[in-house]
Motif scaffolding. Structure first.
Motif, PDB file in Angstrom:
ATOM      1  N   GLY A 189      77.747 -40.876 -55.510  1.00 15.13           N
ATOM      2  CA  GLY A 189      77.422 -39.485 -55.198  1.00 15.13           C
ATOM      3  C   GLY A 189      78.570 -38.565 -55.603  1.00 15.13           C
ATOM      4  N   PHE A 190      79.803 -39.001 -55.338  1.00 11.45           N
ATOM      5  CA  PHE A 190      80.985 -38.232 -55.722  1.00 11.45           C
ATOM      6  C   PHE A 190      81.101 -38.134 -57.244  1.00 11.45           C
ATOM      7  CE2 PHE A 190      85.564 -37.886 -56.615  1.00 11.45           C
ATOM      8  CZ  PHE A 190      85.824 -36.691 -55.954  1.00 11.45           C
ATOM      9  N   ILE A 191      80.878 -39.251 -57.943  1.00  8.78           N
ATOM     10  CA  ILE A 191      80.911 -39.248 -59.406  1.00  8.78           C
ATOM     11  C   ILE A 191      79.856 -38.302 -59.958  1.00  8.78           C
ATOM     12  CG2 ILE A 191      80.441 -40.660 -61.461  1.00  8.78           C
ATOM     13  CD1 ILE A 191      81.717 -43.027 -59.860  1.00  8.78           C
ATOM     14  N   LEU A 192      78.668 -38.334 -59.388  1.00  4.95           N
ATOM     15  CA  LEU A 192      77.582 -37.449 -59.812  1.00  4.95           C
ATOM     16  C   LEU A 192      77.971 -35.988 -59.624  1.00  4.95           C
ATOM     17  CD1 LEU A 192      74.686 -37.049 -60.796  1.00  4.95           C
ATOM     18  CD2 LEU A 192      73.917 -37.384 -58.448  1.00  4.95           C
ATOM     19  N   TYR A 197      79.716 -30.802 -61.801  1.00  3.42           N
ATOM     20  CA  TYR A 197      80.712 -29.724 -61.778  1.00  3.42           C
ATOM     21  C   TYR A 197      81.260 -29.458 -63.180  1.00  3.42           C
ATOM     22  CZ  TYR A 197      85.157 -27.351 -61.165  1.00  3.42           C
ATOM     23  OH  TYR A 197      86.206 -26.475 -61.285  1.00  3.42           O
ATOM     24  N   TYR A 198      81.711 -30.519 -63.853  1.00  6.88           N
ATOM     25  CA  TYR A 198      82.299 -30.335 -65.184  1.00  6.88           C
ATOM     26  C   TYR A 198      81.269 -29.929 -66.237  1.00  6.88           C
ATOM     27  CZ  TYR A 198      86.852 -31.892 -63.632  1.00  6.88           C
ATOM     28  OH  TYR A 198      88.052 -31.973 -62.992  1.00  6.88           O
ATOM     29  N   LEU A 199      80.027 -30.347 -66.064  1.00  6.99           N
ATOM     30  CA  LEU A 199      78.980 -29.946 -67.012  1.00  6.99           C
ATOM     31  C   LEU A 199      78.600 -28.478 -66.860  1.00  6.99           C
ATOM     32  CD1 LEU A 199      76.677 -33.080 -66.940  1.00  6.99           C
ATOM     33  CD2 LEU A 199      77.848 -32.174 -68.957  1.00  6.99           C
ATOM     34  N   THR A 200      78.724 -27.951 -65.643  1.00  7.97           N
ATOM     35  CA  THR A 200      78.324 -26.569 -65.398  1.00  7.97           C
ATOM     36  C   THR A 200      79.498 -25.603 -65.361  1.00  7.97           C
ATOM     37  OG1 THR A 200      78.364 -26.928 -63.000  1.00  7.97           O
ATOM     38  CG2 THR A 200      76.256 -27.264 -64.130  1.00  7.97           C
ATOM     39  N   LYS A 201      80.710 -26.128 -65.462  1.00  7.60           N
ATOM     40  CA  LYS A 201      81.918 -25.287 -65.445  1.00  7.60           C
ATOM     41  C   LYS A 201      81.873 -24.303 -66.614  1.00  7.60           C
ATOM     42  CE  LYS A 201      86.854 -25.992 -65.334  1.00  7.60           C
ATOM     43  NZ  LYS A 201      87.922 -26.976 -65.420  1.00  7.60           N
ATOM     44  N   LYS A 202      82.160 -23.060 -66.343  1.00  4.91           N
ATOM     45  CA  LYS A 202      82.042 -21.986 -67.347  1.00  4.91           C
ATOM     46  C   LYS A 202      83.056 -22.097 -68.477  1.00  4.91           C
ATOM     47  CE  LYS A 202      78.772 -19.649 -65.310  1.00  4.91           C
ATOM     48  NZ  LYS A 202      77.430 -19.749 -65.769  1.00  4.91           N
TER      49      LYS A 202
END
Length: 75
Positions: A60-63, A68-73
């Motif tokens: 869950g933490f890895i997900l 987070y990194y995929l959606t980081k601006k």
């Protein structure tokens, strides 16, 4: 049960294969997407094991980190 393997085990094997495939990716975004699918499958696997918290919490933490990194601006 298929080939003497339970559905729970199949989900675990599928999660493992997807995770292995993710580490073969050269593009970091693709790696994170495929790795997220593997982590999600491991969360499902942990639930199917009648709640295995170490598997659920870790994946869950890895997900969440991948999302987070995929959606980081500021990629």
């Amino acid at each position: 049960m298929i080939f003497g393997i339970t559905y729970t085990e199949w989900v675990g094997y599928l999660a493992s294969v997807v995770l292995i495939i993710s580490f073969m990716m050269k593009n970091v975004s693709t790696l994170r997407i495929v790795n997220s699918v593997g982590a999600l499958l491991f969360v499902v696997y942990g639930i199917m094991l009648t709640i295995s918290w170490p598997i659920i919490i870790t994946n869950g933490f890895i997900l969440l980190l991948n999302v987070y990194y995929l959606t980081k601006k500021d990629k």
